[in-house]
Write an enzyme that holds these catalytic residues in place. Structure first.
Site, PDB file in Angstrom:
ATOM      1  N   GLY A   1      35.852  42.691  33.778  1.00 34.07           N
ATOM      2  CA  GLY A   1      36.346  43.963  34.282  1.00 34.07           C
ATOM      3  C   GLY A   1      37.590  43.546  34.612  1.00 34.07           C
TER       4      GLY A   1
ATOM      5  CD  GLN B   1      41.742  42.250  38.702  1.00 35.78           C
ATOM      6  OE1 GLN B   1      41.063  42.958  38.021  1.00 35.78           O
ATOM      7  NE2 GLN B   1      41.475  40.875  38.915  1.00 35.78           N
TER       8      GLN B   1
ATOM      9  CB  CYS C   1      37.959  38.474  41.549  1.00 34.30           C
ATOM     10  SG  CYS C   1      39.302  39.469  41.329  1.00 34.30           S
ATOM     11  CG  LEU C   2      39.475  37.814  35.709  1.00 33.14           C
ATOM     12  CD1 LEU C   2      39.859  38.721  34.305  1.00 33.14           C
ATOM     13  CD2 LEU C   2      38.709  36.527  35.216  1.00 33.14           C
TER      14      LEU C   2
ATOM     15  CG  HIS D   1      34.965  43.560  41.713  1.00 33.59           C
ATOM     16  ND1 HIS D   1      34.584  42.401  42.234  1.00 33.59           N
ATOM     17  CD2 HIS D   1      36.308  43.391  41.135  1.00 33.59           C
ATOM     18  CE1 HIS D   1      35.594  41.461  42.038  1.00 33.59           C
ATOM     19  NE2 HIS D   1      36.637  42.209  41.415  1.00 33.59           N
ATOM     20  CD  GLU D   2      37.311  45.473  37.835  1.00 32.35           C
ATOM     21  OE1 GLU D   2      38.579  45.621  38.121  1.00 32.35           O
ATOM     22  OE2 GLU D   2      36.625  44.236  37.732  1.00 32.35           O
TER      23      GLU D   2
ATOM     24  CG  HIS E   1      40.556  44.790  41.866  1.00 33.37           C
ATOM     25  ND1 HIS E   1      41.189  43.859  42.681  1.00 33.37           N
ATOM     26  CD2 HIS E   1      39.499  44.350  41.179  1.00 33.37           C
ATOM     27  CE1 HIS E   1      40.713  42.819  42.260  1.00 33.37           C
ATOM     28  NE2 HIS E   1      39.705  42.980  41.419  1.00 33.37           N
TER      29      HIS E   1
HETATM   30 CO    CO Z   1      38.560  41.572  40.492  1.00 32.13          CO
END
Ligand code: CO
Length: 193
Positions: free
Chosen positions: A43, A48, A91-92, A133-134, A137
């Site tokens: 995701g 991000q 998380c990226l 999670h997204e 963000h």
């Molecule tokens: Co993340």
């Protein structure tokens, strides 16, 4: 376009709903999928990649060969949450850091897809976790804010390492000023929100 890392300020920006989704944004979505696959993520939220826009992408297969699994969620709203479940997340924007987070087990997601079609689905499992999670963000919330107490303690030093790297880059003038960031967000919001 690149994936920004914690504690970049755009990760704390609360995005406003989008009023339109045009061809340039569709190309941005394609680039985001490529970045996500290269980073082996499932995701990725628009903020991000330093865009203060209210959408995220998902592909639970994390594989460019499984493009039929690609999903885009525009202006997502979560409701009707049920149950609780602890699971490990990463998380990226905090590469290499993983920790347990408690999430709702089942949610209803309301959003729009790339075609402007309304999405209203009850989801559970991995997809429910990724959507939570997204969506976080887009509200400026990171999974490290929601770690279980034991995970928060275990990961404190690793989180501080990210902060120290950011502080170093900031001191060396490698990051945009607060004023430049505010202007950057305002420019995108004036165009799409
Ligand atoms: Co993340």
């Amino acid at each position: 376009m690149q994936i920004i890392q914690y504690p970049h300020p755009t990760l704390r920006h609360v995005s406003k709903p989008l009023l339109r989704f045009d061809a340039p944004l569709r190309r941005i979505v394609e680039d985001m999928f490529e970045l996500m696959y290269a980073a082996k993520g499932v995701g990725l939220a628009a903020n991000q990649v330093d865009l203060p826009l209210r959408f995220f992408i998902v592909n639970l297969e994390s594989d460019a060969d499984a493009r039929e699994q690609q999903r885009v969620f525009i202006n997502p709203v979560i409701s009707r949450t049920k149950g609780q479940k602890v699971g490990e997340e990463g998380c990226l924007s905090l590469p290499g850091l993983y920790g347990d987070v408690t999430r709702s087990e089942r949610i209803t997601i309301h959003a729009y897809d790339l075609g402007g079609n309304e999405i209203r689905e009850e989801v559970d499992g991995m997809l429910a976790r990724v959507i939570q999670h997204e969506t976080d963000h887009l509200d400026g919330i990171l999974f490290i804010d929601r770690l279980t107490p034991s995970a928060a303690q275990a990961k404190r030093e690793a989180i501080e390492d990210f902060e120290a790297i950011h502080a170093g880059r900031s001191e060396r003038g490698e990051l945009p000023s607060e004023e430049e960031m505010t202007k950057h967000w305002a420019k995108w919001e004036a165009k799409y929100c």
